[in-house]
Motif scaffolding. Structure first.
Motif, short mmCIF file in Angstrom:
data_model
loop_
_atom_site.label_atom_id
_atom_site.label_comp_id
_atom_site.label_asym_id
_atom_site.label_seq_id
_atom_site.Cartn_x
_atom_site.Cartn_y
_atom_site.Cartn_z
N ASP A 119 0.83 -1.19 -0.17
CA ASP A 119 0.06 0.03 -0.09
C ASP A 119 0.95 1.21 0.13
N THR A 120 0.21 2.31 -0.43
CA THR A 120 1.07 3.54 -0.29
C THR A 120 0.75 4.73 0.93
N ALA A 121 1.66 5.10 1.49
CA ALA A 121 1.48 5.99 2.61
C ALA A 121 2.02 7.26 2.35
N TYR A 122 1.56 8.26 2.83
CA TYR A 122 2.16 9.54 2.64
C TYR A 122 2.92 10.10 3.89
N VAL A 123 4.02 10.68 3.88
CA VAL A 123 4.63 11.00 5.15
C VAL A 123 5.18 12.42 4.88
N ARG A 124 5.45 13.03 6.17
CA ARG A 124 5.86 14.24 6.46
C ARG A 124 7.19 14.33 7.35
N GLY A 125 8.07 15.03 7.31
CA GLY A 125 9.23 15.21 8.21
C GLY A 125 10.48 15.07 7.31
N ASP A 126 11.61 15.16 8.27
CA ASP A 126 13.00 15.46 7.59
C ASP A 126 13.31 13.79 7.42
N LEU A 127 13.54 13.37 6.25
CA LEU A 127 13.98 12.02 5.96
C LEU A 127 15.73 11.88 6.01
N ALA A 128 16.29 13.06 6.10
CA ALA A 128 17.69 12.94 6.25
C ALA A 128 18.47 12.35 4.97
N GLY A 129 17.80 12.26 3.73
CA GLY A 129 18.55 11.36 2.85
C GLY A 129 18.33 9.97 2.87
N ALA A 130 17.60 9.42 3.98
CA ALA A 130 17.63 8.01 3.84
C ALA A 130 16.49 7.49 3.11
N ARG A 131 16.36 6.19 2.62
CA ARG A 131 15.13 5.77 1.76
C ARG A 131 14.67 4.73 2.30
N ASP A 132 15.18 3.76 3.34
CA ASP A 132 14.48 2.71 3.71
C ASP A 132 14.35 2.84 5.37
N PHE A 133 12.93 2.53 5.74
CA PHE A 133 12.77 3.15 6.98
C PHE A 133 11.89 2.03 7.93
N ARG A 134 12.09 1.89 9.00
CA ARG A 134 11.26 1.18 9.83
C ARG A 134 10.10 1.89 10.44
N LEU A 135 9.02 1.35 10.54
CA LEU A 135 7.68 2.03 11.26
C LEU A 135 7.69 1.44 12.54
N PHE A 136 7.17 2.42 13.58
CA PHE A 136 6.94 2.23 14.83
C PHE A 136 5.65 2.99 15.39
N ARG A 137 5.16 2.45 16.32
CA ARG A 137 3.90 2.78 17.14
C ARG A 137 4.36 3.75 18.23
#
Length: 369
Positions: A172-190
């Motif tokens: 699925d597609t998610a829309y994100v705001r915030g400073d990614l600092a150049g990274a492309r792969d992320f973990r998601l946390f609650r």
């Protein structure tokens, strides 16, 4: 299948401490009383075996793997280079035991045994067996994370889903705001869960509830009203690549760290340890074999990856009714399990329960083995 040479160098380091232990044992072997009660005369290494399992097969304590290595230091130049198909032969002379690799033997000896039951584990890149069941802790190397309490507050966040969805899954597609600092792969946390010391009640850190992973697809922008736009912000676009639970608006993103090569070698701490279980990873109240727990000792306490710890069952209060009068008794604590530390933070570590007789709970005690 021919095994690679035992002297082949390994990428996994051998510390002076482990080599020193092995060299001391190599001089005379180990006393027969240190052998496991049912130690076999030989064992053919099987795919899925581990150094931990083989040590437990021959010795009373599996964490004493350097002694197993020392029993055959001349042939096993590096303990990480033991291969499926090799036959380990136990020899007993003058009250001492040594181990050797059988050379030139065809077929399996009649007294060869397999580790059964045993936990399957991944081989190293060169085909050698691993020290412990690596696949059990592999998923937690990125998932089990302790944060400072304000780290995720300022992290990039999921602000919306495609087509007004409430929950998102893989693909699925998610829309994100915030400073990614150049990274492309992320973990998601609650939400962050405080890890509280069972003794002092002090908060040792905050455990992030792992949700899944996401990859960057497209950068957002600001639509200018003068150019026909609404003047609103356009968030970054991400694709959900894996999930442990459904992704929802408000979940926070943290970059996936580089995976480092780690030598997970079982060994005892070099100094006495006395600590407590902080919690069971996940939502459980009790844990058993092959589950993950957090403990109240970290890097500042000298805890290192690979440390083996003993679990203790608290002695119960009872009453002596055999004498002339009833007297209160406190039964002693008893060892009933083993922990293997695989990830450390400043004040907290994560450990795998390698074996246990009774369920483990928050507040249970552990020490050096």
């Amino acid at each position: 299948m021919a095994a690679p040479a035992l002297s082949q160098p390994s990428r996994l380091p051998i510390t002076p401490e482990w080599r020193g232990t092995a060299e001391r044992v190599a001089q005379a072997g180990v006393p027969l009383e240190d052998l496991a009660p049912n130690a076999p005369d030989s064992h053919t290494v099987q795919p899925g075996d581990t150094l931990w399992g083989i040590s437990g097969l021959f010795l009373k304590s599996a964490w004493r793997w350097p002694e197993l290595w020392g029993m055959n230091l001349q042939q096993i130049r590096n303990p990480h280079l033991i291969y499926p198909g090799q036959v380990l032969v136990l020899e007993k002379i003058d009250g001492r035991a040594t181990l050797r690799v059988a050379n030139g033997e065809i077929g399996l000896p009649t007294n060869t045994v397999k580790l059964s039951p045993r936990v399957r584990s991944s081989l190293l890149d060169n085909g050698a067996i691993a020290a412990i069941p690596v696949h059990l802790i592999g998923p937690f190397l990125n998932e089990a994370v302790v944060f400072d309490n304000n780290v995720l507050d300022s992290a990039p966040r999921v602000v919306s889903a495609q087509e007004g969805r409430v929950m998102m899954g893989r693909g699925d597609t998610a829309y994100v705001r915030g400073d990614l600092a150049g990274a492309r792969d992320f973990r998601l946390f609650r939400q962050l869960v405080p890890l509280t010391d069972p003794v002092t009640r002090e908060v040792l850190g905050y455990e992030g509830r792992y949700v899944g992973t996401a990859e960057f697809v497209r950068a957002g922008e600001t639509q200018l009203a003068s150019a026909g736009g609404s003047g609103a912000l356009v968030p970054d676009t991400f694709r959900i690549t894996s999930t442990r639970m459904e992704v929802v608006v408000g979940d926070r993103l943290s970059p996936v760290p580089m995976q480092e090569l780690v030598a997970y070698v079982p060994r005892a701490p070099s100094a006495p340890v006395d600590g407590r279980i902080v919690g069971i990873y996940g939502d459980g109240l009790r844990a058993g074999q092959n589950q993950i727990v957090s403990i109240n000792k970290g890097r500042r306490d000298g805890m290192e990856r690979g440390h083996v710890l003993a679990l203790w069952r608290a002695g119960k209060a009872t009453t002596d009714t055999t004498g002339a009068r009833r007297e209160a008794l406190q039964l002693p604590d008893e060892k009933h399990g083993t922990l293997f530390v695989f990830r450390t933070f400043e004040r907290v570590s994560y450990a795998l329960i390698l074996g246990v007789q009774e369920p483990v709970r928050a507040g249970d005690r552990f020490t050096q083995p």
